[in-house]
Motif scaffolding. Structure first.
Motif, mmCIF file in Angstrom:
data_model
loop_
_atom_site.group_PDB
_atom_site.id
_atom_site.type_symbol
_atom_site.label_atom_id
_atom_site.label_comp_id
_atom_site.label_asym_id
_atom_site.label_seq_id
_atom_site.Cartn_x
_atom_site.Cartn_y
_atom_site.Cartn_z
ATOM 1 N N SER A 106 -0.936 15.129 4.957
ATOM 2 C CA SER A 106 -1.240 15.390 3.546
ATOM 3 C C SER A 106 -2.351 16.419 3.377
ATOM 4 C CB SER A 106 -1.634 14.089 2.852
ATOM 5 O OG SER A 106 -2.773 13.502 3.487
ATOM 6 N N GLU A 107 -3.196 16.607 4.424
ATOM 7 C CA GLU A 107 -4.299 17.575 4.338
ATOM 8 C C GLU A 107 -3.913 18.954 4.849
ATOM 9 O OE1 GLU A 107 -7.748 16.091 6.292
ATOM 10 O OE2 GLU A 107 -7.760 14.168 5.209
ATOM 11 N N LEU A 108 -2.698 19.070 5.366
ATOM 12 C CA LEU A 108 -2.258 20.356 5.921
ATOM 13 C C LEU A 108 -1.494 21.120 4.839
ATOM 14 C CD1 LEU A 108 -1.015 19.145 9.432
ATOM 15 C CD2 LEU A 108 -3.331 19.828 8.713
ATOM 16 N N GLN A 109 -2.079 22.197 4.356
ATOM 17 C CA GLN A 109 -1.500 22.955 3.242
ATOM 18 C C GLN A 109 -0.089 23.436 3.570
ATOM 19 O OE1 GLN A 109 -4.216 25.738 1.419
ATOM 20 N NE2 GLN A 109 -2.557 27.109 0.807
ATOM 21 N N GLY A 110 0.870 23.111 2.686
ATOM 22 C CA GLY A 110 2.240 23.553 2.862
ATOM 23 C C GLY A 110 3.104 22.620 3.663
ATOM 24 N N VAL A 111 2.528 21.564 4.318
ATOM 25 C CA VAL A 111 3.311 20.668 5.182
ATOM 26 C C VAL A 111 3.993 19.548 4.405
ATOM 27 C CG1 VAL A 111 3.133 18.977 7.066
ATOM 28 C CG2 VAL A 111 2.000 21.216 7.257
ATOM 29 N N PRO A 112 3.337 18.883 3.437
ATOM 30 C CA PRO A 112 4.004 17.778 2.723
ATOM 31 C C PRO A 112 5.388 18.120 2.175
ATOM 32 C CG PRO A 112 1.673 17.770 2.195
ATOM 33 C CD PRO A 112 1.910 19.008 3.009
ATOM 34 N N PRO A 113 5.591 19.299 1.557
ATOM 35 C CA PRO A 113 6.947 19.603 1.069
ATOM 36 C C PRO A 113 7.980 19.638 2.189
ATOM 37 C CG PRO A 113 5.346 21.098 0.083
ATOM 38 C CD PRO A 113 4.627 20.350 1.149
ATOM 39 N N ILE A 114 7.558 20.034 3.389
ATOM 40 C CA ILE A 114 8.489 20.082 4.520
ATOM 41 C C ILE A 114 8.893 18.673 4.921
ATOM 42 C CG2 ILE A 114 8.740 20.751 6.948
ATOM 43 C CD1 ILE A 114 6.865 23.113 6.368
ATOM 44 N N LEU A 115 7.918 17.752 4.975
ATOM 45 C CA LEU A 115 8.223 16.362 5.311
ATOM 46 C C LEU A 115 9.134 15.735 4.260
ATOM 47 C CD1 LEU A 115 4.733 15.081 6.558
ATOM 48 C CD2 LEU A 115 6.652 15.899 7.924
ATOM 49 N N ASP A 116 8.841 16.031 2.995
ATOM 50 C CA ASP A 116 9.665 15.475 1.915
ATOM 51 C C ASP A 116 11.103 15.964 2.040
ATOM 52 O OD1 ASP A 116 7.424 14.219 0.973
ATOM 53 O OD2 ASP A 116 7.005 15.717 -0.578
ATOM 54 N N ALA A 117 11.262 17.282 2.324
ATOM 55 C CA ALA A 117 12.612 17.842 2.422
ATOM 56 C C ALA A 117 13.367 17.232 3.597
ATOM 57 C CB ALA A 117 12.526 19.363 2.569
ATOM 58 N N ALA A 118 12.636 16.869 4.666
ATOM 59 C CA ALA A 118 13.285 16.284 5.847
ATOM 60 C C ALA A 118 13.500 14.783 5.691
ATOM 61 C CB ALA A 118 12.449 16.562 7.101
ATOM 62 N N GLY A 119 12.969 14.200 4.643
ATOM 63 C CA GLY A 119 13.120 12.771 4.435
ATOM 64 C C GLY A 119 12.263 11.946 5.367
ATOM 65 N N VAL A 120 11.127 12.491 5.805
ATOM 66 C CA VAL A 120 10.233 11.811 6.746
ATOM 67 C C VAL A 120 8.973 11.394 5.987
ATOM 68 C CG1 VAL A 120 8.858 12.018 8.840
ATOM 69 C CG2 VAL A 120 11.121 13.097 8.715
ATOM 70 N N THR A 121 8.722 10.120 5.929
ATOM 71 C CA THR A 121 7.533 9.620 5.229
ATOM 72 C C THR A 121 6.275 9.854 6.045
ATOM 73 O OG1 THR A 121 8.886 7.909 4.208
ATOM 74 C CG2 THR A 121 6.487 7.629 4.109
ATOM 75 N N GLU A 122 6.327 9.477 7.320
ATOM 76 C CA GLU A 122 5.172 9.655 8.202
ATOM 77 C C GLU A 122 5.652 10.155 9.549
ATOM 78 O OE1 GLU A 122 1.332 7.175 9.963
ATOM 79 O OE2 GLU A 122 2.694 6.253 8.513
ATOM 80 N N LEU A 123 5.083 11.260 9.971
ATOM 81 C CA LEU A 123 5.519 11.858 11.237
ATOM 82 C C LEU A 123 4.769 11.198 12.388
ATOM 83 C CD1 LEU A 123 7.309 14.171 12.404
ATOM 84 C CD2 LEU A 123 5.238 15.599 12.392
#
Length: 955
Positions: A106-123
């Motif tokens: 959540s603190e990595l700029q630009g990463v949350p949208p990528i996780l959301d698109a992949a359907g991954v809640t927590e990597l």
């Protein structure tokens, strides 16, 4: 509208702003990050993503990695293969920080949208192995020791990094023997370490050191390839393991022949299972560079205002800029690239990235960091950072640029492009029109940025030489500025710079001196008197048609200018130039010619008009003529095989010669711009004034120079081509009919008008004769006579049309005197007729003298009376006259004129006398007349309306 400068809208990062950045900081080093020794911007995942723009290619790759680590699909092997500096290592670092999980996603700029698109809640956190081929070079021949565990091969290092001694046990036997592990052993290793990420960088460098047929402690060439093949196959069997491997983009990057061979083999094995990875697009590179060099955009409205102004400026001047700028998308490019102009990126990514050691993104970052630091330090207020903004006078910026170029560029920049000793600075210091906007420096910088890399490619025939004019202008011109100002600057640079070349509307700088240096050397050979002035004289001569002038004398001495009745134009040499601001040599030289013809005094002073050069333009004209002569000698020597030029240089020399010739032609018209006319004033009671010189400018853009001079003369009444009789009558009254003098020879009046500067200057004697003829029928202006004897006018005419022959006998008579004389003549005629009638009837015994009476004298007519004679009674009246005369065929014209004056006019001036003149011409030739002569004579006789005109055989 004033545009905000970039420095008020976009602020650089502190390290860029303060110049504290290090070159190495721009080099993303995967091994240093893995070892924990990299700089903060690369080591700290939060800072890293703040300064990292996630491109489309990187987003797709991270999406695949996230899915793979979460067990939701994704590609097991991803090969990164882009041009040098294309972002491979940076992409691996993004995967490294994302997979390691040192900071929450959540603190990595630009990463949350990528996780959301992949359907991954927590990597999930993954184990990471970094196999940097450069860092591991020594491993091939020298084992490494990790906490008491010795590893000898690449697979041993992989196992140790994934799980220490426990993982190492899976490949221990293969590591000790230097043989490649099998697919199963590697699959077991990956499964035990999953989820895991393997990052392979510079693998070609590592593999290429294994020569075929040679065994090292790290294995052999074949075992390395076998390991790669087995690893790629094993990864497919482990759903939460992923491999990223970077390979060189070209053979050149691969290095040695062995390196190229290793690249081909690795491409084959990785190609069997690799996923496609989209490289960085140029527009994405805009954001990558901006994110790294600038903190943020402080005023987005101001930014859009600047970009819109540039886009509108390009559309308003569509003829001067590349076609791409007319597309609405160019505004978007300006916004994406702000505060750097897109043309800077285009030149760096399209041209500079083709150089062997210039990395695409890293090289751009290093160069632009130095550019921005210097511009910030100097308080640059341009609305955008453009190719013309690059401060090459700054040593750091210049050194960074020429580092990638062959030897020899330093003197090119120092002399021709930028710096206090450069030609561009000198030109701008002398011409404020250029200096106010740094037009010359900006233009030279833009040409350098767009053409310097070409010199490398040209050597290997890989590229068309030079930067198009429209791209030069795109790199320098700003809203509110005249595009033509930069075109003028470019023309000036083409004339002055030693290393600037141009052909086919393209411009480039090169380390080899251009023909201009040769031209400049040759210019020094030509002297004013021997070379320059004769050339100017020849060009001036070409520009003139005779027109109204009986003679045009160019740079002619006073002794060679005739003193006659013809109107003459005198063109003074360049060293006798005219200046409005003070005493000029032109006036001194013109005065000498006006007063003397050689050593003799000049009388016909009112027949001279002068043209002089402008004092402030002469030096430039002479310089341009020397340039023309130098180019002409170069072209001549080339054609005569005295010098050797390549085809391009030969064409350039010919084009420069043609341009120099046109420049000379234009400069001559601009320089010879002053028309000088001598005048005098006649002041009552004070005599004549000194000679005064009236000066008038000529329009250099006029089509016909002679017609332009004639126009200025006529508009300012310095030359009269049509003269009204009233003006002639006034001149006669003011200057010739004085006191008791009531008549004056017409020839004297004409000749005086040619001599006296206070009298009107007539085009020629035809104007004078036409004026007399126009006034002949009027009683207001003057009368005529063909002579005067014993107080009587011969061939007197007044207030009627008459034929005039302007010779020494033709008189112009004051109108009152002419009227009185005509009245006296009429009274005398009436008295004569009365007496004749009386004698005929026999009613009178008065005798009449032979000749029918006495003509009144001028003196008597002036008194209003005349003296009459008597008549003899009974005398026979003679009513007819017949006379014949033989004329000399050579003198016939003059004899016939005398015959008309002395005989014919005696009859035509009397009323009721009918005169008939017949001319008979006889010609004989012993040898006969040829057909040509017969034809000409017959045609002329028909035109002249001969009654008879025949050729006969003769006796």
């Amino acid at each position: 509208m004033t545009l905000k400068p970039w420095r008020e809208i976009a602020e650089p990062h502190s390290d860029v702003r303060e110049g504290k950045f290090q070159q190495a900081e721009f080099a993303a080093d995967l091994s240093r990050v893995h070892a924990g020794t990299a700089t903060g911007e690369y080591q700290n995942p939060v800072l890293f993503f703040q300064r990292t723009f996630i491109t489309e290619g990187m987003r797709l790759l991270l999406d695949s990695v996230v899915k793979r680590l979460a067990g939701k699909g994704g590609d097991p092997v991803i090969q990164l293969q882009t041009a040098f500096g294309g972002g491979k290592t940076h992409t691996m670092l993004a995967v490294y920080h994302l997979a390691k999980g040192a900071a929450p996603a959540s603190e990595l700029q630009g990463v949350p949208p990528i996780l959301d698109a992949a359907g991954v809640t927590e990597l999930p956190k993954a184990r990471i192995a970094v196999l940097d081929g450069v860092d591991l070079l020594s491993l091939a021949s020298k084992p490494r020791v990790h906490d008491g565990c010795t590893v000898r091969t690449l697979w041993g290092e992989l196992a140790w990094q994934l799980g220490g001694e426990t993982s190492y046990e899976h490949v221990k036997e293969a590591d000790l023997t230097g043989t490649a592990p099998g697919k199963k052993e590697l699959a077991d290793l990956l499964a035990a370490s999953a989820p895991c990420v393997i990052l392979m960088d510079e693998l070609v460098r590592y593999v290429s050191q294994f020569e075929e047929g040679k065994t090292l402690s790290g294995g052999t060439y074949d075992t390395q390839l076998s390991f790669v093949q087995a690893l790629t196959e094993a990864l497919k069997a482990v759903p939460t393991a992923v491999l990223l491997a970077s390979l060189p983009f070209s053979d050149r990057e691969a290095g040695s022949q062995q390196g190229v061979k290793a690249l081909r083999a690795l491409e084959h094995y990785f190609g069997r299972v690799q996923a496609l990875w989209k490289p960085v697009a140029t527009e994405e590179a805009f954001e990558i560079v901006r994110r790294r060099l600038f903190t943020n955009i402080n005023d987005k409205l101001a930014m859009e205002s600047v970009c819109r102004a540039f886009a509108d400026y390009y559309i308003a001047n569509r003829e001067d800029f590349p076609q791409e700028t007319q597309d609405s998308k160019y505004f978007e490019r300006l916004v994406h690239a702000y505060p750097i102009h897109p043309e800077v990126f285009d030149r760096l990514y399209e041209d500079w990235s083709t150089l062997d050691n210039f990395q695409r993104t890293r090289g751009v970052l290093k160069l632009m960091a130095k550019v921005i630091h210097r511009l910030w330090k100097d308080g640059n207020n341009d609305p955008l950072i453009m190719p013309g903004s690059v401060p090459l006078m700054d040593a750091d910026t210049r050194n960074e640029a020429i580092y990638y170029l062959p030897q020899g560029w330093d003197p090119v920049i120092e002399r021709d492009v930028d710096g206090e000793r450069s030609e561009t600075w000198e030109i701008e210091n002398k011409d404020t029109r250029f200096g106010s906007v740094q037009a010359c420096r900006r233009t030279a910088r833009a040409i350098f940025l767009g053409s310097a890399p070409h010199s490398v490619q040209i050597a290997s025939n890989q590229l068309v030489r030079g930067l198009e004019l429209e791209r030069v202008l795109l790199g320098v011109a700003q809203p509110g500025q005249q595009v033509n100002l930069y075109k003028d600057a470019l023309r000036r640079l083409s004339d002055r710079l030693h290393y600037l070349n141009h052909a086919n509307n393209r411009f480039w700088l090169d380390t080899r001196p251009n023909l201009r240096r040769e031209m400049e050397e040759r210019k020094r050979r030509f002297q004013d008197k021997e070379d320059v002035f004769p050339t100017i004289r020849e060009r001036v001569q070409r520009s003139f048609a005779s027109g109204v002038f009986g003679g045009i004398h160019i740079f002619t001495g006073s002794g060679d200018i005739p003193d006659d009745w013809a109107l003459r134009l005198v063109v003074l040499p360049p060293d006798a130039a005219f200046s409005k601001s003070g005493q000029s040599l032109a006036v001194e030289r013109a005065t000498e010619i006006l007063k003397k013809r050689g050593d003799q005094p000049r009388f016909k002073q009112n027949r001279l008009i002068f043209v002089a050069a402008d004092y402030d333009s002469v030096s430039r004209l002479k310089d341009h003529v020397r340039s023309y002569l130098a180019w002409r000698s170069i072209v001549g020597d080339y054609k005569d095989n005295r010098i050797v030029l390549d085809n391009l240089m030969a064409k350039q020399a010919q084009a420069s010669l043609e341009q120099a010739e046109e420049t000379v032609r234009r400069m001559i018209r601009e320089t010879y711009k002053w028309l000088l006319a001598p005048v005098q004033e006649a002041r009552p009671g004070k005599g004549l004034s000194e000679v005064m010189w009236e000066h008038f400018p000529l329009n250099p853009g006029a089509q016909n120079w002679s017609q332009e001079i004639e126009r200025v003369l006529k508009e300012n009444e310095l030359l009269i081509s049509e003269w009204a009789p009233i003006h002639l009558a006034k001149v006669l009254k003011d200057w010739f009919w004085k006191d008791d003098v009531k008549d004056v020879p017409a020839l004297t009046v004409w000749q005086q008008s040619c001599q006296q500067l206070y009298l009107p200057r007539l085009k020629d004697d035809t104007v004078f004769q036409n004026t007399m003829a126009a006034g002949a029928e009027s009683r207001e202006f003057f009368g005529f006579a063909q002579g005067k004897e014993d107080g009587r006018y011969i061939g007197f005419s007044y207030s009627k049309r008459t034929s005039l022959i302007m010779d020494s006998s033709l008189l112009l008579i004051e109108p009152l005197t002419a009227a009185a004389y005509m009245e006296a003549l009429r009274a005398s005629e009436e008295a004569s007729r009365a007496k004749t009638a009386e004698a005929g009837t026999g009613a009178s015994t008065t005798t009449v003298p032979a000749g029918g009476g006495e003509t009144p004298r001028v003196e008597d007519s002036a008194k209003g009376g005349y003296q009459a004679g008597g008549a003899t009674a009974g005398q026979i009246v003679k009513k007819q006259f017949y006379g014949s005369i033989d004329l000399d065929p050579i003198l016939a014209k003059k004899q016939f004129a005398d015959l008309v004056d002395e005989v014919v006019q005696q009859f035509t001036l009397r009323p009721d006398v009918k005169v008939k003149i017949a001319i008979e011409i006889q010609a004989e030739s012993p040898s006969g007349f040829d057909d040509g002569l017969q034809r000409v004579v017959k045609e002329n006789c028909n035109v002249l309306k001969f009654k008879n005109a025949e050729f006969e055989i003769g006796e």
